[in-house]
Every structure is written in C-alpha cells, then in structure tokens.
Design an enzyme around this catalytic site. Structure first.
Site, PDB file in Angstrom:
ATOM      1  N   GLU A  38       7.629  23.198  25.742  1.00 32.41           N
ATOM      2  CA  GLU A  38       6.871  21.961  25.804  1.00 32.41           C
ATOM      3  C   GLU A  38       6.696  21.371  24.414  1.00 32.41           C
ATOM      4  O   GLU A  38       6.631  22.093  23.425  1.00 32.41           O
ATOM      5  CB  GLU A  38       5.504  22.220  26.464  1.00 32.41           C
ATOM      6  CG  GLU A  38       5.685  22.446  27.947  1.00 32.41           C
ATOM      7  CD  GLU A  38       4.426  22.877  28.668  1.00 32.41           C
ATOM      8  OE1 GLU A  38       4.239  22.434  29.803  1.00 32.41           O
ATOM      9  OE2 GLU A  38       3.633  23.657  28.118  1.00 32.41           O
ATOM     10  N   CYS A  98       3.886  17.650  18.230  1.00 32.99           N
ATOM     11  CA  CYS A  98       3.590  19.086  18.196  1.00 32.99           C
ATOM     12  C   CYS A  98       4.809  19.817  18.773  1.00 32.99           C
ATOM     13  O   CYS A  98       5.188  19.600  19.917  1.00 32.99           O
ATOM     14  CB  CYS A  98       2.336  19.334  19.025  1.00 32.99           C
ATOM     15  SG  CYS A  98       1.846  21.052  19.100  1.00 32.99           S
ATOM     16  N   CYS A 142       5.613  33.738  23.053  1.00 33.14           N
ATOM     17  CA  CYS A 142       5.159  34.007  21.681  1.00 33.14           C
ATOM     18  C   CYS A 142       5.243  35.494  21.404  1.00 33.14           C
ATOM     19  O   CYS A 142       5.011  36.309  22.294  1.00 33.14           O
ATOM     20  CB  CYS A 142       3.718  33.529  21.497  1.00 33.14           C
ATOM     21  SG  CYS A 142       3.131  33.766  19.796  1.00 33.14           S
ATOM     22  N   CYS A 197      -2.735  36.622  20.983  1.00 24.91           N
ATOM     23  CA  CYS A 197      -4.117  36.276  20.675  1.00 24.91           C
ATOM     24  C   CYS A 197      -4.890  36.153  21.987  1.00 24.91           C
ATOM     25  O   CYS A 197      -4.397  35.542  22.947  1.00 24.91           O
ATOM     26  CB  CYS A 197      -4.167  34.973  19.888  1.00 24.91           C
ATOM     27  SG  CYS A 197      -3.186  35.079  18.385  1.00 24.91           S
ATOM     28  N   CYS A 215      -5.623  32.646  23.677  1.00 22.97           N
ATOM     29  CA  CYS A 215      -4.519  31.681  23.782  1.00 22.97           C
ATOM     30  C   CYS A 215      -3.700  31.921  25.055  1.00 22.97           C
ATOM     31  O   CYS A 215      -3.270  33.047  25.322  1.00 22.97           O
ATOM     32  CB  CYS A 215      -3.616  31.795  22.556  1.00 22.97           C
ATOM     33  SG  CYS A 215      -2.110  30.809  22.686  1.00 22.97           S
ATOM     34  N   GLU A 268       5.084  31.670  17.473  1.00 20.80           N
ATOM     35  CA  GLU A 268       4.655  31.932  16.104  1.00 20.80           C
ATOM     36  C   GLU A 268       5.830  31.590  15.174  1.00 20.80           C
ATOM     37  O   GLU A 268       6.816  32.337  15.099  1.00 20.80           O
ATOM     38  CB  GLU A 268       4.250  33.414  15.975  1.00 20.80           C
ATOM     39  CG  GLU A 268       4.044  33.902  14.551  1.00 20.80           C
ATOM     40  CD  GLU A 268       3.153  32.994  13.688  1.00 20.80           C
ATOM     41  OE1 GLU A 268       1.992  32.775  14.035  1.00 20.80           O
ATOM     42  OE2 GLU A 268       3.647  32.492  12.658  1.00 20.80           O
ATOM     43  N   SER A 318       1.797  26.007  11.291  1.00 15.19           N
ATOM     44  CA  SER A 318       0.608  26.814  11.577  1.00 15.19           C
ATOM     45  C   SER A 318       1.025  28.249  11.889  1.00 15.19           C
ATOM     46  O   SER A 318       1.921  28.484  12.688  1.00 15.19           O
ATOM     47  CB  SER A 318      -0.135  26.215  12.778  1.00 15.19           C
ATOM     48  OG  SER A 318      -1.195  27.050  13.157  1.00 15.19           O
ATOM     49  N   CYS A 347      -4.306  22.101  22.689  1.00 14.92           N
ATOM     50  CA  CYS A 347      -3.993  23.378  22.018  1.00 14.92           C
ATOM     51  C   CYS A 347      -4.208  24.554  22.955  1.00 14.92           C
ATOM     52  O   CYS A 347      -5.239  24.638  23.608  1.00 14.92           O
ATOM     53  CB  CYS A 347      -4.944  23.631  20.855  1.00 14.92           C
ATOM     54  SG  CYS A 347      -4.868  22.435  19.584  1.00 14.92           S
TER      55      CYS A 347
HETATM   56  N1  SAH Z   1       1.279  30.403  16.774  1.00 16.99           N
HETATM   57  C1  SAH Z   1       0.805  29.525  15.774  1.00 16.99           C
HETATM   58  C2  SAH Z   1       0.953  28.070  16.128  1.00 16.99           C
HETATM   59  C3  SAH Z   1       0.667  27.639  17.547  1.00 16.99           C
HETATM   60  S1  SAH Z   1      -0.966  27.654  18.128  1.00 16.99           S
HETATM   61  C4  SAH Z   1      -0.613  29.846  15.427  1.00 16.99           C
HETATM   62  O1  SAH Z   1      -1.254  30.604  16.126  1.00 16.99           O
HETATM   63  O2  SAH Z   1      -1.074  29.341  14.395  1.00 16.99           O
HETATM   64  C5  SAH Z   1      -1.770  26.183  17.499  1.00 16.99           C
HETATM   65  C6  SAH Z   1      -3.311  26.351  17.339  1.00 16.99           C
HETATM   66  O3  SAH Z   1      -3.981  26.314  18.625  1.00 16.99           O
HETATM   67  C7  SAH Z   1      -3.662  27.681  16.712  1.00 16.99           C
HETATM   68  O4  SAH Z   1      -4.652  27.532  15.716  1.00 16.99           O
HETATM   69  C8  SAH Z   1      -4.212  28.447  17.896  1.00 16.99           C
HETATM   70  O5  SAH Z   1      -5.016  29.485  17.474  1.00 16.99           O
HETATM   71  C9  SAH Z   1      -4.930  27.371  18.658  1.00 16.99           C
HETATM   72  N2  SAH Z   1      -5.217  27.736  20.049  1.00 16.99           N
HETATM   73  C10 SAH Z   1      -4.582  28.617  20.839  1.00 16.99           C
HETATM   74  N3  SAH Z   1      -5.167  28.685  22.058  1.00 16.99           N
HETATM   75  C11 SAH Z   1      -6.200  27.828  22.037  1.00 16.99           C
HETATM   76  C12 SAH Z   1      -7.172  27.430  23.017  1.00 16.99           C
HETATM   77  N4  SAH Z   1      -7.175  27.939  24.238  1.00 16.99           N
HETATM   78  N5  SAH Z   1      -8.087  26.503  22.660  1.00 16.99           N
HETATM   79  C13 SAH Z   1      -8.061  25.949  21.430  1.00 16.99           C
HETATM   80  N6  SAH Z   1      -7.170  26.279  20.473  1.00 16.99           N
HETATM   81  C14 SAH Z   1      -6.248  27.201  20.765  1.00 16.99           C
HETATM   82 FE1  SF4 Z   2       1.004  32.977  19.606  1.00 13.88          FE
HETATM   83 FE2  SF4 Z   2      -0.376  31.201  18.141  1.00 13.88          FE
HETATM   84 FE3  SF4 Z   2      -1.041  31.679  20.715  1.00 13.88          FE
HETATM   85 FE4  SF4 Z   2      -1.501  33.527  18.841  1.00 13.88          FE
HETATM   86  S1  SF4 Z   2      -2.444  31.462  18.970  1.00 13.88           S
HETATM   87  S2  SF4 Z   2      -0.592  33.881  20.865  1.00 13.88           S
HETATM   88  S3  SF4 Z   2       0.259  33.279  17.504  1.00 13.88           S
HETATM   89  S4  SF4 Z   2       0.852  30.762  19.998  1.00 13.88           S
END
Ligand code: SAH
Ligand code: SF4
Length: 410
Positions: free
Chosen positions: A133, A146, A153, A157, A160, A212, A243, A385
C-alpha cells in the site's frame, strides 16, 4: 529445577520462540522473464543495453536518453521515447518493459488522502503476485507520499498492525521507485514539455509505509538515489524522510550513503517499556540508538531528526515520560512528532485522551522542542499510520468493518 519451574521456563522459551526478535522472509524475489527498466541506475541501464548488443560507444548516450524518458517524463511505453530510433525502440520492447506496480484498488478519503493497493509486477512461476500500500496525503503547502519498503515487516512492534503480519519479502528498488511513479501517473504529476517547472503535487516522500526500510537497506538506498536525482524525479533529499524503528548499524550508513532526513520511532523513554513496544530495542537499546542519532551525518539545527512518539493511553503518555523524553534528547538536533495511536481489531492498546496528548505536547513545547501532533489522515480508508496491511494476509470483511468503525470513533 522443580517440575513447576521447568514448566514455567518452557513456557517462557515457547513464548520467546513464538515472538522472535526478527522475522525471516518467507519468499525471495523471482526476477521477471522480461524485466522492467524501472529502478535501474544509468550504469545499470547501460549494462542492460550491452546485453542486447548495443555497442559500448553508444551505451552511455542511450542510457541517458532512457533515463530522461523514464524518470523525468514518466513515459509508460518505449513507443513514446521519440528521441530514440524506431528500430531501437522495437528492440527494447522485445527485451524489456517499463512496468511499474499495477493499481489494484484506489481509495479516496473524504479528507483528500488517497490510498493505492498496488500489485507488484510478477508472473513468473515460483512467486505469487504480492501487494503493498502507498498513501498520498495532500496538505495546503505540500503533498506527501508514504511509501512501503517490504511486503510485511521484519519486526513485530506490539502496537503496529503491520507488525502482526509475516514478512513476505523485501521490495526491489524498482518496486520502491515504482510506487512513486504510479502515484505521479495517477495524479498527473509528471513534468511535460509545457510545464517543466510547474508545481508538483508530490513534494515530499516518507518511508513510513509497510516495512522496516533499514532491513532492506541496499534497495531503499538505490531507490532513493534515483528519486532524488535532479535529472529525473528530482525530489530533494531534504524532502525525503526515512523512518526506522532503530536498526543502529544502518543509521550512519543512511546519512553517509543516502543523505536523507531521519525519523526514529522512539515511542518509549525507558528500555523496559521500549523492549515491549519495539522489541528490536533488546538488540539495540536506547543508549546505542541515541548515540547513533548524536552521530548522524548531516544533522543540524536546520536538519533535525524527528522522534516519533505514539500516544498510548496509560502506557507511555505521563508527564513523567515527557520529562524523561526532553532530558534524553538533550544535545541532539531533534523535533518530536506525537502520533495519536490508530487502533486495530485485537490490539491491547488505546489512544491517549486528547487532554493528555495536549498536556504532553505542551510540556515538550515549553522545553523548547517543536512537538506537532500528527493529525490522523485517511482514517475512513484505513490509510493512517499503522493501519496499512497488505492483502497478503487478508482481513475478513468483518475485521475490516470493525477496524474502520474503531478508527472513525475518536
Ligand atoms: N518501520 C518503520 C517505518 C514505518 S511505520 C518504523 O517503524 O519507523 C511509520 C510510523 O507509524 C512509525 O513511527 C510507527 O511506529 C507508527 N505506527 C505504527 N503503528 C501505529 C499505530 N497503530 N498508530 C499510530 N502510529 C503507528
Ligand atoms: Fe515494522 Fe515499523 Fe510496524 Fe515496527 S512500527 S512493526 S518496524 S512497520
């Protein structure tokens, strides 16, 4: 060891096995029988020309021409490359394509955000077609795209949605550049002869989609070098932000080899909590991560590192956390981006109350940091996000409905 403690330790081990620090890709990229030239550097295009018999003396000039047609003009076929002889165009057509990912679904949010579900070029046996996406977010003074770096990934996390799905594979440079090219196609955003310098709709790129980026370093680097090249797509490195959740060894390389702006998904100011939210922290703890930020090549007052901080109710949103945050960022050229948590079905977290987000933001602001709260965009089309999740692990219709309802309620 007593039987009970043996049982307990087995349970811990089983859990550790279930939640590995890093996932392994389940598939690898299978090159296409007829490859696309999208994603290739000038030198690589020249090499391809050599492989179909173009003489070395001609390769450089021809590759410059092709580069211009691909990345500056955005043509979608060899036939449009009018400065190249007809015979040569036919020859190119026989061996290569200029294919980019295909739009499987386009959704337009009521706030103007657009989300594309993109089907990656495939077709050879051995690999299923995958989808990623890509989201376009228009604002008054800019338009941000974006972009995704992986199908799924590597990491997991806990807050996420993408983290809950498996890692299928890394994207190739062509699949990363291709996302930007498709977006330009759909937004009619290419320079043409009449409007070479007209304002572009996509002014900024954020590597904040699925995946990532620093676990797919080479492909992301090669793609961003193409995207920022002045004789092509031409989006300045200062307008590209990568990021990362904190892959420390590749942070320095990002500054040295790509030279784009850096964002760190921090989310917690104590190792114990960060280990839980961003399990990669067990491998690269806060101290090492912050040192890598202090040393980031090119960081300055004018080129600050963004620290992203997702606001999770009762987890990381106290004023005590805000205090520690300010303290730990001392000496780093930093700005802080507070992200209201976007919920998804099955998550154990909730978004902080608005008053708490404001109080947190005010504390950080008064300590001298810019601390905008990121307005969730495109929630009605699940484009915010952490809501991106490719169709590789399809949600049921009911799950999708629940996700949409949850995302729309606060
Ligand atoms: N993997 C990379 C980039 C993609 S995530 C990273 O983690 O930095 C982009 C941003 O969205 C990151 O800061 C991530 O932590 C945040 N994110 C992930 N899940 C989220 C959620 N459910 N609500 C708000 N932000 C979220
Ligand atoms: Fe992957 Fe970024 Fe989501 Fe963490 S926040 S699981 S690194 S996409």
């Amino acid at each position: 060891m007593t039987p009970a403690s043996a049982e307990a330790s087995t349970a811990v081990e089983t859990h550790a096995l279930q939640v590995p620090l890093e996932k392994i890709a389940t598939e690898t990229y299978v090159p296409l029988a007829k490859p696309s030239l999208i994603g290739l550097s000038r030198a690589q295009i020249a090499e391809k020309l050599g492989s179909i018999g173009v003489k070395p003396a001609q390769q450089k000039m021809r590759s410059q021409q092709i580069w211009h047609w691909l990345y500056y003009r955005g043509v979608q076929s060899f036939a449009e490359m009018s400065s190249i002889s007809k015979d040569m165009r036919v020859e190119l057509e026989q061996h290569f394509t200029v294919d980019r990912p295909e739009v499987a679904v386009e959704q337009i949010s009521n706030d103007g955000t657009r989300k594309w579900l993109l089907k990656l070029p495939s077709g050879t046996h051995g690999e299923r077609a995958h989808e990623v996406e890509c989201v376009y977010i228009p604002e008054t003074d800019r338009g941000t795209l974006c972009v995704s770096s992986q199908v799924g990934c590597t990491l997991n996390c806990s807050f996420c949605h993408t983290g809950t799905q498996r890692l299928v594979r890394n994207l190739t440079p062509g699949e990363i550049v291709g996302q930007i090219m498709v977006a330009r196609d759909r937004l009619n955003d290419w320079a043409d002869r009449d409007t070479p310098n007209a304002n572009r709709r996509i002014t900024n790129i954020v590597m904040m989609g699925m995946g990532e980026p620093l676990y797919n370093f080479d492909a992301v680097r090669d793609a961003l070098l193409i995207v920022s090249d002045n004789e092509g797509i031409g989006i300045s490195r200062r307008r590209i932000t990568l990021s990362t959740s904190g892959v420390v060894p590749n942070i320095k390389r990002t500054g040295e080899e790509i030279g784009v702006m850096l964002a760190i998904s921090l989310h917690a100011v104590r190792d114990e909590l960060r280990n839980e939210l961003v399990p990669l922290n067990k491998k690269y703890p806060l101290k090492e991560l912050l040192q890598a930020c202090r040393d980031y090549p090119g960081a300055s007052n004018a080129r600050r590192i963004t620290f992203e901080y997702v606001m999770l109710k009762g987890i990381n949103d106290s004023l005590e956390d805000a205090k520690l945050l300010v303290k730990m960022l001392k000496g780093i050229h930093a700005k802080i981006n507070l992200i209201p948590f976007n919920p998804w079905p099955g998550t154990r977290y909730e978004c902080s109350d608005w008053a708490q987000i404001e109080a947190f933001s005010e504390y950080v602001f008064n300590a001298g940091y810019s601390s905008p709260v990121r307005t969730p965009r495109g929630r009605d089309i699940l484009a915010a996000c952490g809501q991106l999740k490719s169709e590789t692990e399809k949600l049921s219709a009911r799950e999708r409905q629940a996700l949409r309802a949850m995302a729309m309620t606060d």
